[in-house]
Design an enzyme around this catalytic site. Structure first.
Site, mmCIF file in Angstrom:
data_model
loop_
_atom_site.group_PDB
_atom_site.id
_atom_site.type_symbol
_atom_site.label_atom_id
_atom_site.label_comp_id
_atom_site.label_asym_id
_atom_site.label_seq_id
_atom_site.Cartn_x
_atom_site.Cartn_y
_atom_site.Cartn_z
ATOM 1 N N LYS A 248 0.867 -1.179 0.000
ATOM 2 C CA LYS A 248 0.000 0.000 0.000
ATOM 3 C C LYS A 248 0.903 1.228 0.000
ATOM 4 C CE LYS A 248 -2.507 3.482 1.710
ATOM 5 N NZ LYS A 248 -1.932 4.826 1.576
ATOM 6 N N GLU B 264 9.205 2.570 11.049
ATOM 7 C CA GLU B 264 10.228 3.604 10.899
ATOM 8 C C GLU B 264 9.495 4.924 10.754
ATOM 9 O OE1 GLU B 264 13.248 3.241 11.514
ATOM 10 O OE2 GLU B 264 13.237 1.048 11.551
ATOM 11 N N CYS C 85 13.066 11.737 6.452
ATOM 12 C CA CYS C 85 13.016 11.483 7.893
ATOM 13 C C CYS C 85 14.387 11.664 8.536
ATOM 14 C CB CYS C 85 12.464 10.094 8.177
ATOM 15 S SG CYS C 85 13.366 8.757 7.384
ATOM 16 N N GLU D 153 8.785 17.572 14.177
ATOM 17 C CA GLU D 153 9.269 17.341 12.821
ATOM 18 C C GLU D 153 8.493 18.221 11.851
ATOM 19 O OE1 GLU D 153 10.545 13.505 10.183
ATOM 20 O OE2 GLU D 153 8.524 13.475 11.015
#
Length: 480
Positions: free
Chosen positions: A172, A247, A281, A382
């Site tokens: 997906k 992750e 990331c 973030e």
């Protein structure tokens, strides 16, 4: 324009609705459409993967490796086509897109070679007449939920080890980059993967991703994305008893010592923080600079930042492309506004670019703050955009304390010419990926990748470490 379909049990199939993806550099250009699927399509894909897993395991790792080699060859043949689609759909420069696609080729070859390696060990037994050994067995059906920022590399580094170790896959992708992901599936189809071994279903994460993570016949979930979504997936997997690896985010620091090579530190800080418009990331976010070299470092960094060429990633002179969407752009601008409101000083960028053709894209100036404290929102959350926060420090001890003062622990870099300081940093920094005199973003394809704290489920991807997730150890004892 590409009108993509789901890929289930070796066939391309439509779903009820569709999602349109536009070029973030020019929102007038439709890149393609992908299905807006429902749990019904997920169910069909999971059942196809379940039906295919026994034959896939029996095919043997060497045969599976041969198919991965073939997929690598086909991906390399279509390198420019896949990379161009990636740039048009996600926004990163064509040079970066080609590099990412080539990395996908290399990952496929790496795991193809894994098919020739041992999958267990012979063990001594207290009974001399007993054969005692271990072997590894696949999980079974694995759900892959991948992000939009690396639509080639991340799906490949998840799927390739899943395949070589004998698992079947339901993938997906993030809808924002699902057209590029469909090109990957075409590669596996053309390479001759048997029906049901690889399946591709697109749609909203809250629908398709959730249906996949909560399906009782899915044996493992590998997810890369936000920590908020990761927590939801983890809860679903726990309820089903499904193995999972996550992750997630990062708030990655760079520490610059007074004895550092400042030219190198500046170059790699800018590269690590602003390439791909900061949408990694592992992107550099916070920069802790020793007060003795702060002014010099800042001057050099601003010179480099102010020279950056932003624009359409398909143009040769573009260094930084757009961000993925209007929503992402608005989020970044809100963080910038909040940074100023909380007392940080904006010293570069900070605004949307709307001149000329840029008015039709999601462009933002590369942005730098100073007078940032560790408690500010822009130093804690973030942002996932081209924003650097400069923080002046008096010592490595102070910098380390502040660098570790975050819920994340993905990557970190340290610039110094002192080996003793470097070793101290590698020991005390709370991050899964640590570099000395290198940028925070990226990791070599054969090296374990993953974070600490809220950045990860403490599992590791890539290299031989991937075997730990995609297989289970079976211990066997045979006495005649």
């Amino acid at each position: 324009m590409l009108n993509c379909l789901n890929y289930i049990n070796g066939e391309w199939k439509a779903a009820g609705g569709h999602i349109s993806n536009y070029n973030p550099a020019d929102n007038r250009e439709l890149v393609g459409t992908v299905p807006s699927s429902t749990p019904k399509e997920v169910e069909e894909a999971v059942r196809a993967a379940g039906a295919a897993k026994e034959g896939w395991v029996k095919s043997g790792s060497i045969q599976r490796g041969s198919l991965l080699y073939r997929a690598a060859e086909k991906l390399e043949e279509r390198l420019d086509d896949v990379a161009a689609c990636l740039t048009k759909e996600m926004g990163k420069t064509f040079a970066e897109a080609k590099g990412e696609t080539m990395r996908g080729v290399q990952i496929l070859r790496y795991y193809a070679a894994e098919g020739w390696k041992k999958d267990g060990d012979h063990l001594p037994s207290s009974d001399p007449g007993t054969l005692h050994y271990t072997t590894r067995v696949p999980l079974g059906v694995v759900g892959i939920i991948s992000p939009w920022n690396f639509p080639v590399a991340i799906p490949v580094w998840k799927m390739a080890p899943a395949f070589i170790y004998g698992n079947t896959v339901v993938m997906k992708p993030a809808t924002e980059a699902a057209v590029t992901a469909a090109k990957l599936i075409e590669i596996f189809d053309d390479a001759g993967f048997p029906p049901g071994v690889v399946n591709y279903v697109t749609g909203k994460g809250s629908v398709v991703g959730q249906a996949l993570a909560s399906h009782p016949e899915v044996d493992g979930i590998s997810f890369t994305g936000s920590d908020q979504t990761g927590k939801v997936i983890a809860q679903s997997c726990l309820e089903q008893g499904t193995k999972y690896q996550l992750e997630m985010g990062g708030k990655n620091p760079v520490l610059v010592e007074e004895d550092a090579d400042l030219e190198r530190a500046v170059d790699l800080t800018v590269s690590g923080g602003l390439k791909s418009a900061g949408q990694k990331c592992t992107a550099t976010s916070r920069v802790f600079i020793h007060e003795a070299v702060y002014d010099t470092f800042k001057k050099k960094l601003l010179e480099k930042v102010n020279s950056i060429q932003t624009g359409n990633g398909m143009k040769e002179n573009t260094w930084m492309g757009p961000v993925i969407s209007e929503t992402q752009l608005d989020s970044i601008l809100q963080y910038i506004e909040l940074g100023e409101k909380e007392g940080a000083t904006l010293i570069a960028g900070g605004h949307r670019i709307e001149d000329g053709a840029a008015a039709f894209g999601n462009f933002i100036e590369p942005t730098v703050f100073e007078n940032v404290t560790s408690e500010m929102t822009i130093a804690q959350e973030e942002i996932f955009g081209p924003v650097l926060a400069l923080i002046k420090t008096a010592s490595m001890e102070e910098a380390l304390q502040q660098a570790n003062n975050t819920k994340y622990g993905l990557s970190a870099s340290y610039f110094t010419s002192d080996i003793e300081k470097a070793l101290t940093f590698t020991e005390k920094i709370e991050a899964g990926l640590v570099r000395v005199n290198g940028e925070s973003a990226g990791v070599e394809l054969h090296a374990p990748f993953g974070g600490m704290k809220a950045s990860s489920s403490y599992s590791r991807e890539q290299g031989e470490a991937a075997k730990e997730f995609y297989t289970s150890i079976k211990t066997v004892s045979i006495t005649p």
